[in-house]
Design a protein around this motif. Structure first.
Motif, PDB file in Angstrom:
ATOM      1  N   LEU A 117       0.311  -1.452   0.242  1.00  0.00           N
ATOM      2  CA  LEU A 117      -0.193   0.032  -0.120  1.00  0.00           C
ATOM      3  C   LEU A 117       0.912   0.806  -0.541  1.00  0.00           C
ATOM      4  CD1 LEU A 117      -2.830  -1.449   2.594  1.00  0.00           C
ATOM      5  CD2 LEU A 117      -3.277  -1.523   0.124  1.00  0.00           C
ATOM      6  N   GLY A 118       2.439   1.332  -0.417  1.00  0.00           N
ATOM      7  CA  GLY A 118       3.188   2.314   0.460  1.00  0.00           C
ATOM      8  C   GLY A 118       2.767   3.231   1.323  1.00  0.00           C
ATOM      9  N   TRP A 119       2.535   2.870   2.229  1.00  0.00           N
ATOM     10  CA  TRP A 119       1.788   3.670   4.264  1.00  0.00           C
ATOM     11  C   TRP A 119       3.651   3.879   4.083  1.00  0.00           C
ATOM     12  CZ3 TRP A 119      -1.919   1.971   7.130  1.00  0.00           C
ATOM     13  CH2 TRP A 119      -2.860   2.094   7.075  1.00  0.00           C
ATOM     14  N   ARG A 120       4.175   4.949   4.169  1.00  0.00           N
ATOM     15  CA  ARG A 120       5.880   5.483   4.994  1.00  0.00           C
ATOM     16  C   ARG A 120       5.510   5.793   6.810  1.00  0.00           C
ATOM     17  NH1 ARG A 120       7.295  10.669   1.401  1.00  0.00           N
ATOM     18  NH2 ARG A 120       8.959  11.018   2.273  1.00  0.00           N
ATOM     19  N   ARG A 121       4.400   6.245   6.893  1.00  0.00           N
ATOM     20  CA  ARG A 121       3.819   6.340   8.152  1.00  0.00           C
ATOM     21  C   ARG A 121       2.887   5.808   9.096  1.00  0.00           C
ATOM     22  NH1 ARG A 121       4.559  10.013  12.799  1.00  0.00           N
ATOM     23  NH2 ARG A 121       2.554  10.285  14.289  1.00  0.00           N
ATOM     24  N   ILE A 122       2.905   4.817  10.679  1.00  0.00           N
ATOM     25  CA  ILE A 122       1.964   4.414  10.548  1.00  0.00           C
ATOM     26  C   ILE A 122       2.163   3.986  11.937  1.00  0.00           C
ATOM     27  CG2 ILE A 122       1.285   1.372  11.258  1.00  0.00           C
ATOM     28  CD1 ILE A 122       3.429   0.527   8.182  1.00  0.00           C
ATOM     29  N   THR A 123       1.021   4.295  12.662  1.00  0.00           N
ATOM     30  CA  THR A 123       0.771   4.854  14.066  1.00  0.00           C
ATOM     31  C   THR A 123       0.010   3.519  14.738  1.00  0.00           C
ATOM     32  OG1 THR A 123      -1.132   6.028  13.965  1.00  0.00           O
ATOM     33  CG2 THR A 123       0.986   7.252  13.805  1.00  0.00           C
ATOM     34  N   VAL A 124       0.321   3.840  16.310  1.00  0.00           N
ATOM     35  CA  VAL A 124      -0.676   2.816  16.746  1.00  0.00           C
ATOM     36  C   VAL A 124      -0.914   3.721  18.260  1.00  0.00           C
ATOM     37  CG1 VAL A 124       0.142   0.678  16.477  1.00  0.00           C
ATOM     38  CG2 VAL A 124       0.947   1.662  17.980  1.00  0.00           C
ATOM     39  N   ASP A 125      -1.521   3.384  19.164  1.00  0.00           N
ATOM     40  CA  ASP A 125      -2.703   4.197  20.170  1.00  0.00           C
ATOM     41  C   ASP A 125      -2.487   3.352  21.350  1.00  0.00           C
ATOM     42  OD1 ASP A 125      -4.836   3.586  19.674  1.00  0.00           O
ATOM     43  OD2 ASP A 125      -5.690   5.184  19.469  1.00  0.00           O
ATOM     44  N   PRO A 126      -1.827   2.377  21.960  1.00  0.00           N
ATOM     45  CA  PRO A 126      -2.183   1.888  23.173  1.00  0.00           C
ATOM     46  C   PRO A 126      -2.229   2.538  24.837  1.00  0.00           C
ATOM     47  CG  PRO A 126       0.139   1.350  22.879  1.00  0.00           C
ATOM     48  CD  PRO A 126      -0.134   2.270  21.569  1.00  0.00           C
ATOM     49  N   ALA A 127      -3.453   1.976  25.347  1.00  0.00           N
ATOM     50  CA  ALA A 127      -3.474   2.936  26.663  1.00  0.00           C
ATOM     51  C   ALA A 127      -2.217   2.923  27.446  1.00  0.00           C
ATOM     52  CB  ALA A 127      -4.309   1.965  26.945  1.00  0.00           C
ATOM     53  N   VAL A 128      -1.669   3.789  27.722  1.00  0.00           N
ATOM     54  CA  VAL A 128      -0.306   4.607  28.758  1.00  0.00           C
ATOM     55  C   VAL A 128      -0.178   3.464  29.681  1.00  0.00           C
ATOM     56  CG1 VAL A 128      -0.075   6.734  28.297  1.00  0.00           C
ATOM     57  CG2 VAL A 128      -1.447   5.743  30.039  1.00  0.00           C
ATOM     58  N   ASN A 129      -1.465   2.483  30.271  1.00  0.00           N
ATOM     59  CA  ASN A 129      -0.670   1.416  31.537  1.00  0.00           C
ATOM     60  C   ASN A 129      -0.912  -0.013  30.375  1.00  0.00           C
ATOM     61  OD1 ASN A 129      -3.749   1.160  30.633  1.00  0.00           O
ATOM     62  ND2 ASN A 129      -4.043   1.113  33.365  1.00  0.00           N
ATOM     63  N   ASN A 130      -1.429   0.482  29.694  1.00  0.00           N
ATOM     64  CA  ASN A 130      -1.014  -1.317  28.359  1.00  0.00           C
ATOM     65  C   ASN A 130       0.911  -1.530  28.503  1.00  0.00           C
ATOM     66  OD1 ASN A 130      -1.394  -3.430  27.373  1.00  0.00           O
ATOM     67  ND2 ASN A 130      -2.716  -2.698  26.318  1.00  0.00           N
ATOM     68  N   HIS A 131       1.457  -1.620  29.801  1.00  0.00           N
ATOM     69  CA  HIS A 131       2.643  -1.976  29.532  1.00  0.00           C
ATOM     70  C   HIS A 131       3.246  -3.277  28.100  1.00  0.00           C
ATOM     71  CE1 HIS A 131       2.953   0.947  32.304  1.00  0.00           C
ATOM     72  NE2 HIS A 131       2.799   0.397  32.891  1.00  0.00           N
ATOM     73  N   ARG A 132       2.310  -4.754  27.987  1.00  0.00           N
ATOM     74  CA  ARG A 132       2.482  -5.184  27.984  1.00  0.00           C
ATOM     75  C   ARG A 132       2.466  -5.070  26.188  1.00  0.00           C
ATOM     76  NH1 ARG A 132      -0.236 -10.353  29.283  1.00  0.00           N
ATOM     77  NH2 ARG A 132      -1.802  -9.137  29.523  1.00  0.00           N
ATOM     78  N   ALA A 133       1.487  -4.246  25.580  1.00  0.00           N
ATOM     79  CA  ALA A 133       1.158  -4.067  24.519  1.00  0.00           C
ATOM     80  C   ALA A 133       2.263  -2.415  24.072  1.00  0.00           C
ATOM     81  CB  ALA A 133      -0.410  -3.198  24.370  1.00  0.00           C
ATOM     82  N   ILE A 134       2.102  -2.000  24.517  1.00  0.00           N
ATOM     83  CA  ILE A 134       3.583  -0.839  24.143  1.00  0.00           C
ATOM     84  C   ILE A 134       5.050  -1.572  24.152  1.00  0.00           C
ATOM     85  CG2 ILE A 134       5.100   0.792  25.135  1.00  0.00           C
ATOM     86  CD1 ILE A 134       2.575   1.899  27.275  1.00  0.00           C
ATOM     87  N   ARG A 135       5.493  -2.452  24.847  1.00  0.00           N
ATOM     88  CA  ARG A 135       6.277  -3.880  24.975  1.00  0.00           C
ATOM     89  C   ARG A 135       6.473  -4.263  23.186  1.00  0.00           C
ATOM     90  NH1 ARG A 135       6.111  -4.962  29.962  1.00  0.00           N
ATOM     91  NH2 ARG A 135       5.579  -6.866  30.230  1.00  0.00           N
TER      92      ARG A 135
END
Length: 166
Positions: A117-135
């Motif tokens: 798809l040619g995407w250059r920028r990809i974002t995610v937004d886990p909850a700040v207290n979801n340390h497992r997802a952030i890792r």
């Protein structure tokens, strides 16, 4: 946009398009406190799941089922924000967390978004207290940008991955 009818595969890990036939499975997941605790913070009705998570929003939002050795173990979705990129979300069943599966699935999806798809920028937004997802997102190459305080379920951490080579 999207994966169409294609399945993304990396060994025994795959991401396939969600379909109306997945409604029972998804409705069960999104009614489980261990899942919806990180996805909207309240159980989702069967009608909401049917309308939003079984592929009905294609092509605006692509809904995917994450599978390990053919067994459904999670849900992922992505949508374009502009022609440069967009955002993605993912949730795995709790018994499949802390095994590296989430970061592998994220890398597989990111590779598709960049190459197809040619995407250059990809974002995610886990909850700040979801340390497992952030890792997991960090292991997949995402880096923290800033805390976004105004979500209804609490603050999130905006994370991104940018391909500057294109």
């Amino acid at each position: 946009m999207g994966v169409g009818n294609s399945t993304l595969i990396d060994g025994e890990l795959s991401l396939r398009p969600a379909a109306p036939e997945d409604l029972d499975l998804l409705a069960t997941w999104f009614a489980d406190p261990e899942v919806y605790g990180w996805w909207g913070s309240e159980p989702l009705s069967r009608e909401t799941v049917a309308a939003k998570y079984t592929g009905a929003r294609r092509p605006t939002v692509e809904s995917l089922i994450v599978e390990q050795s053919g067994r459904p173990i999670g849900y992922a979705q992505f949508h374009a924000e502009d022609q440069r990129g967009g955002s993605l979300d993912m949730v795995l069943l709790p018994e499949f967390c802390d095994q590296g599966i989430g970061s592998r699935a994220a890398r597989l999806l990111v590779r598709h978004l960049r190459e197809r798809l040619g995407w250059r920028r990809i974002t995610v937004d886990p909850a700040v207290n979801n340390h497992r997802a952030i890792r997991a997102w960090e292991k997949a190459g995402f880096r923290a940008e800033r805390v976004v305080p105004d979500r209804s379920e609490g603050p999130s951490l905006l994370m991104s991955q940018e391909d500057r080579a294109q």
